[in-house]
Design a protein around this motif. Structure first.
Motif, PDB file in Angstrom:
ATOM      1  N   ALA A  73      -9.281  11.892   8.065  1.00 46.67           N
ATOM      2  CA  ALA A  73      -7.809  11.764   8.364  1.00 46.67           C
ATOM      3  C   ALA A  73      -7.365  10.657   6.955  1.00 46.67           C
ATOM      4  O   ALA A  73      -7.814  10.393   6.338  1.00 46.67           O
ATOM      5  N   SER A  74      -5.960  11.001   7.053  1.00 46.74           N
ATOM      6  CA  SER A  74      -5.250  10.131   5.727  1.00 46.74           C
ATOM      7  C   SER A  74      -4.457   9.140   6.376  1.00 46.74           C
ATOM      8  O   SER A  74      -3.891   8.976   7.537  1.00 46.74           O
ATOM      9  N   THR A  96      -7.568  -2.579  -4.952  1.00 43.30           N
ATOM     10  CA  THR A  96      -9.074  -3.145  -4.531  1.00 43.30           C
ATOM     11  C   THR A  96      -9.068  -2.885  -2.855  1.00 43.30           C
ATOM     12  O   THR A  96      -8.054  -3.293  -2.426  1.00 43.30           O
ATOM     13  N   ALA A  97     -10.045  -2.664  -2.370  1.00 45.73           N
ATOM     14  CA  ALA A  97     -10.397  -2.649  -0.946  1.00 45.73           C
ATOM     15  C   ALA A  97     -11.839  -3.406  -0.847  1.00 45.73           C
ATOM     16  O   ALA A  97     -12.812  -3.225  -1.443  1.00 45.73           O
ATOM     17  N   ASP A  98     -11.921  -4.167   0.353  1.00 44.45           N
ATOM     18  CA  ASP A  98     -13.179  -4.690   0.543  1.00 44.45           C
ATOM     19  C   ASP A  98     -13.838  -3.754   1.637  1.00 44.45           C
ATOM     20  O   ASP A  98     -13.295  -2.643   1.859  1.00 44.45           O
ATOM     21  N   THR A  99     -15.211  -4.187   2.064  1.00 41.68           N
ATOM     22  CA  THR A  99     -16.017  -3.408   2.801  1.00 41.68           C
ATOM     23  C   THR A  99     -15.877  -3.312   4.371  1.00 41.68           C
ATOM     24  O   THR A  99     -16.393  -2.804   5.050  1.00 41.68           O
ATOM     25  N   GLY A 100     -14.740  -4.076   4.775  1.00 39.65           N
ATOM     26  CA  GLY A 100     -14.180  -4.174   5.989  1.00 39.65           C
ATOM     27  C   GLY A 100     -14.841  -5.130   7.002  1.00 39.65           C
ATOM     28  O   GLY A 100     -15.836  -5.830   6.647  1.00 39.65           O
ATOM     29  N   TYR A 119     -18.512   5.162   7.527  1.00 44.90           N
ATOM     30  CA  TYR A 119     -17.530   6.005   7.176  1.00 44.90           C
ATOM     31  C   TYR A 119     -17.341   5.794   5.803  1.00 44.90           C
ATOM     32  O   TYR A 119     -17.707   4.710   5.229  1.00 44.90           O
ATOM     33  N   LEU A 120     -16.611   6.650   4.996  1.00 44.14           N
ATOM     34  CA  LEU A 120     -16.259   6.376   3.639  1.00 44.14           C
ATOM     35  C   LEU A 120     -14.754   6.509   3.534  1.00 44.14           C
ATOM     36  O   LEU A 120     -13.887   7.183   4.128  1.00 44.14           O
ATOM     37  N   LEU A 121     -14.343   5.842   2.387  1.00 44.48           N
ATOM     38  CA  LEU A 121     -12.881   5.927   1.985  1.00 44.48           C
ATOM     39  C   LEU A 121     -12.836   6.522   0.743  1.00 44.48           C
ATOM     40  O   LEU A 121     -13.640   6.477  -0.155  1.00 44.48           O
ATOM     41  N   TYR A 122     -11.622   7.388   0.423  1.00 51.52           N
ATOM     42  CA  TYR A 122     -11.440   8.032  -0.944  1.00 51.52           C
ATOM     43  C   TYR A 122      -9.803   7.838  -1.446  1.00 51.52           C
ATOM     44  O   TYR A 122      -9.042   8.038  -0.273  1.00 51.52           O
ATOM     45  N   ALA A 123      -9.855   7.177  -2.444  1.00 49.10           N
ATOM     46  CA  ALA A 123      -8.298   6.910  -2.779  1.00 49.10           C
ATOM     47  C   ALA A 123      -7.935   7.627  -3.885  1.00 49.10           C
ATOM     48  O   ALA A 123      -8.688   7.950  -4.921  1.00 49.10           O
ATOM     49  N   ASN A 124      -6.662   8.032  -4.024  1.00 50.59           N
ATOM     50  CA  ASN A 124      -5.759   8.621  -5.109  1.00 50.59           C
ATOM     51  C   ASN A 124      -6.314   9.960  -5.579  1.00 50.59           C
ATOM     52  O   ASN A 124      -6.547  10.290  -6.764  1.00 50.59           O
ATOM     53  N   GLY A 125      -6.767  10.657  -4.571  1.00 49.23           N
ATOM     54  CA  GLY A 125      -7.374  12.079  -4.864  1.00 49.23           C
ATOM     55  C   GLY A 125      -8.690  12.180  -5.612  1.00 49.23           C
ATOM     56  O   GLY A 125      -9.096  13.322  -5.876  1.00 49.23           O
ATOM     57  N   SER A 126      -9.471  11.225  -5.559  1.00 52.97           N
ATOM     58  CA  SER A 126     -10.796  10.991  -6.005  1.00 52.97           C
ATOM     59  C   SER A 126     -11.753  11.722  -5.061  1.00 52.97           C
ATOM     60  O   SER A 126     -11.694  11.630  -4.014  1.00 52.97           O
ATOM     61  N   SER A 127     -12.822  12.332  -5.779  1.00 51.77           N
ATOM     62  CA  SER A 127     -13.975  12.857  -4.666  1.00 51.77           C
ATOM     63  C   SER A 127     -14.996  11.914  -4.852  1.00 51.77           C
ATOM     64  O   SER A 127     -16.089  12.051  -4.264  1.00 51.77           O
ATOM     65  N   PRO A 149      -2.544   8.182  -2.132  1.00 53.08           N
ATOM     66  CA  PRO A 149      -3.192   8.625  -0.985  1.00 53.08           C
ATOM     67  C   PRO A 149      -4.347   8.026  -0.526  1.00 53.08           C
ATOM     68  O   PRO A 149      -5.407   7.584  -1.569  1.00 53.08           O
ATOM     69  N   VAL A 150      -5.110   7.888   0.754  1.00 53.06           N
ATOM     70  CA  VAL A 150      -6.306   7.374   1.215  1.00 53.06           C
ATOM     71  C   VAL A 150      -6.700   8.154   2.226  1.00 53.06           C
ATOM     72  O   VAL A 150      -6.022   8.344   3.120  1.00 53.06           O
ATOM     73  N   VAL A 151      -7.906   8.595   2.186  1.00 57.64           N
ATOM     74  CA  VAL A 151      -8.644   9.420   3.003  1.00 57.64           C
ATOM     75  C   VAL A 151      -9.740   8.827   3.706  1.00 57.64           C
ATOM     76  O   VAL A 151     -10.643   8.336   3.059  1.00 57.64           O
TER      77      VAL A 151
END
Length: 175
Positions: A73-74, A96-100, A119-127, A149-151
């Motif tokens: 989900a986005s 930047t984001a921490d590990t939660g 789970y994993l996060l993906y930011a700004n369209g990166s694979s 965008p963050v997925v």
């Protein structure tokens, strides 16, 4: 009885130390002044609501406890997708984001008590998964707004305990 008349004569001539002057005075009728401003680099982030400090929510939905596979989900911030950022044109910034709150060995985890789902996060369209590395943002001259965008993707590989799973990730914008 004699009458005494006293006469005082006042003469006004030229400027005196007292300030009276019988000649015409001139005053300046125009002057100029400077106006200036300094534009400083800066950014702001649109949040979902005032005072909550949140940049949105990622809801992976409701799935059966026996579901396997990937759910994704986005990030939604109000009615907009992604993190909405405004910065001074011509500058760069880093996100930047921490590990939660529930990370195990640096891997983000959704938690329901002791039950976990990585789970994993993906930011700004990166694979490439967004771990703690900075995402560089550039605001060329003439551009001040960006939606990042963050997925989130969670891979369900075995039966999961029923319940609500969650995590909180802190994102920092620096310039």
């Amino acid at each position: 009885m004699p009458v005494i008349v006293r006469m005082v004569v006042l003469t006004l001539a030229g400027a005196t130390a007292g300030g009276w002057c019988a000649t015409s005075a001139t005053a300046e009728t125009s002057k100029s002044f400077q106006v200036s401003a300094v534009i400083a680099n800066g950014c702001s982030v649109t949040t979902t609501s005032s005072g909550t400090g949140t940049w949105g929510n990622i809801a992976l939905g409701t799935v059966s406890g026996i579901t396997t596979g990937t759910v994704q989900a986005s990030l939604l911030s109000g009615s907009s997708a992604g993190i909405q950022i405004d910065c001074t044109p011509g500058m760069t910034a880093n996100l930047t984001a921490d590990t939660g709150n529930n990370a195990i060995s640096g891997v983000r985890q959704l938690a329901n008590g002791t039950a976990r789902i990585p789970y994993l996060l993906y930011a700004n369209g990166s694979s490439t998964a967004w771990t703690t590395q900075a995402v560089a943002l550039s605001f060329p001259v003439g551009t001040s707004h960006m939606s990042v965008p963050v997925v989130a993707k969670a891979t369900l590989s075995s039966p999961s305990t029923a319940g609500a799973y969650s995590d909180t990730v802190r994102v920092t914008l620096s310039w």
